[in-house]
Write an enzyme that holds these catalytic residues in place. Sequence first.
Site, PDB file in Angstrom:
ATOM      1  N   CYS A  87      47.233  38.770  38.499  1.00  0.00           N
ATOM      2  CA  CYS A  87      47.062  38.314  39.880  1.00  0.00           C
ATOM      3  C   CYS A  87      47.138  36.788  39.951  1.00  0.00           C
ATOM      4  O   CYS A  87      48.182  36.223  39.677  1.00  0.00           O
ATOM      5  CB  CYS A  87      45.781  38.874  40.478  1.00  0.00           C
ATOM      6  SG  CYS A  87      45.742  38.750  42.288  1.00  0.00           S
ATOM      7  N   HIS A 194      46.647  44.531  39.900  1.00  0.00           N
ATOM      8  CA  HIS A 194      45.412  44.589  39.109  1.00  0.00           C
ATOM      9  C   HIS A 194      45.415  45.849  38.243  1.00  0.00           C
ATOM     10  O   HIS A 194      45.060  46.927  38.731  1.00  0.00           O
ATOM     11  CB  HIS A 194      44.187  44.606  40.028  1.00  0.00           C
ATOM     12  CG  HIS A 194      43.921  43.308  40.697  1.00  0.00           C
ATOM     13  ND1 HIS A 194      43.173  42.316  40.104  1.00  0.00           N
ATOM     14  CD2 HIS A 194      44.302  42.834  41.903  1.00  0.00           C
ATOM     15  CE1 HIS A 194      43.098  41.278  40.923  1.00  0.00           C
ATOM     16  NE2 HIS A 194      43.782  41.558  42.016  1.00  0.00           N
ATOM     17  N   GLU A 196      43.324  46.632  36.023  1.00  0.00           N
ATOM     18  CA  GLU A 196      41.943  47.094  35.851  1.00  0.00           C
ATOM     19  C   GLU A 196      41.460  47.942  37.027  1.00  0.00           C
ATOM     20  O   GLU A 196      40.416  48.598  36.943  1.00  0.00           O
ATOM     21  CB  GLU A 196      41.004  45.896  35.641  1.00  0.00           C
ATOM     22  CG  GLU A 196      40.669  45.088  36.881  1.00  0.00           C
ATOM     23  CD  GLU A 196      41.725  44.079  37.280  1.00  0.00           C
ATOM     24  OE1 GLU A 196      41.444  43.271  38.183  1.00  0.00           O
ATOM     25  OE2 GLU A 196      42.829  44.093  36.691  1.00  0.00           O
TER      26      GLU A 196
END
Length: 212
Positions: A87, A194, A196
Site C-alpha cells: 500500500c 493489502h 494481510e
Amino acid sequence: MNLRQDARIRIVDYGQGNLGSIRNMLLRLGAESEVTQDPAEIETATHLILPGVGAFDRGMKAIADRGLREVLDIQALERRIPVLGICLGAQLMTRGSEEGGGQPGFGWFNAEARRFKFEPPAARRPIPNIGWRTTRAERPDTLARGLEDECRFYYVHSYYLVADDPRDVALTASYGAEFAAGLQRDNLYSAQFHPEKSHRFGMTFLRNFVHV
C-alpha cells in the site's frame, strides 16, 4: 510448500501501517517475523516488508527521522534482499507521489504514485478505492503464482502506481480504468492492495514472498 527455516523477516515500523495484521498473517503461515524500527535488526534481515497506511510525505519523513533510509537503501540496492512494499509502502518505493509537497521517495522503482483521475466522466468512481478487486498477474514470476488467473485482493487507496517501464508491472486491476496493482524488478516487489486483509489470496501471496 515448506517454509524457509532460515528466513529472518523484518516488518519495518515507521509509525504507519497494519503491522500486527501482517505479522499475524505470517504466523498463520508458520513464519516468524519481527516488527522493528531498529537499523541493526533491519540489517540482519533476509526479507523486508515495508507496510504503510497514510500520507506519502509523512511516511518518508518518519523513515528519515528514525534513521532508516540508509540501511533500507543498502538492503534493497546493495545486498539485494527481497523487499515487499504494501500500500503506502509500495508508493514509497517509487521516486515520488502527486500527494503532498513533493517529498522524494526511495526511487527503487522508476515509477511514481498518481491520484485517480477518471476520464471520461462516465468512468468516475468514489475515491478512495475501497474493497475487493479482481487482480491479474501479468508475469508468471509474480508473488501471485499458484493462484487463479484472476484472483481477488482487498484495496484501500487514492493513489496508484505508474511505471516508466511496462515490464515492471507485475499485477493489474481495474477501477474506472486499468491500473498497476503491483510492481516487480529483481529483488523488489510491491503491492497496492493489502495481502494481510485478503484471506487465502493474501496468504498465498505472502507465502510466495517468504520463499523468494
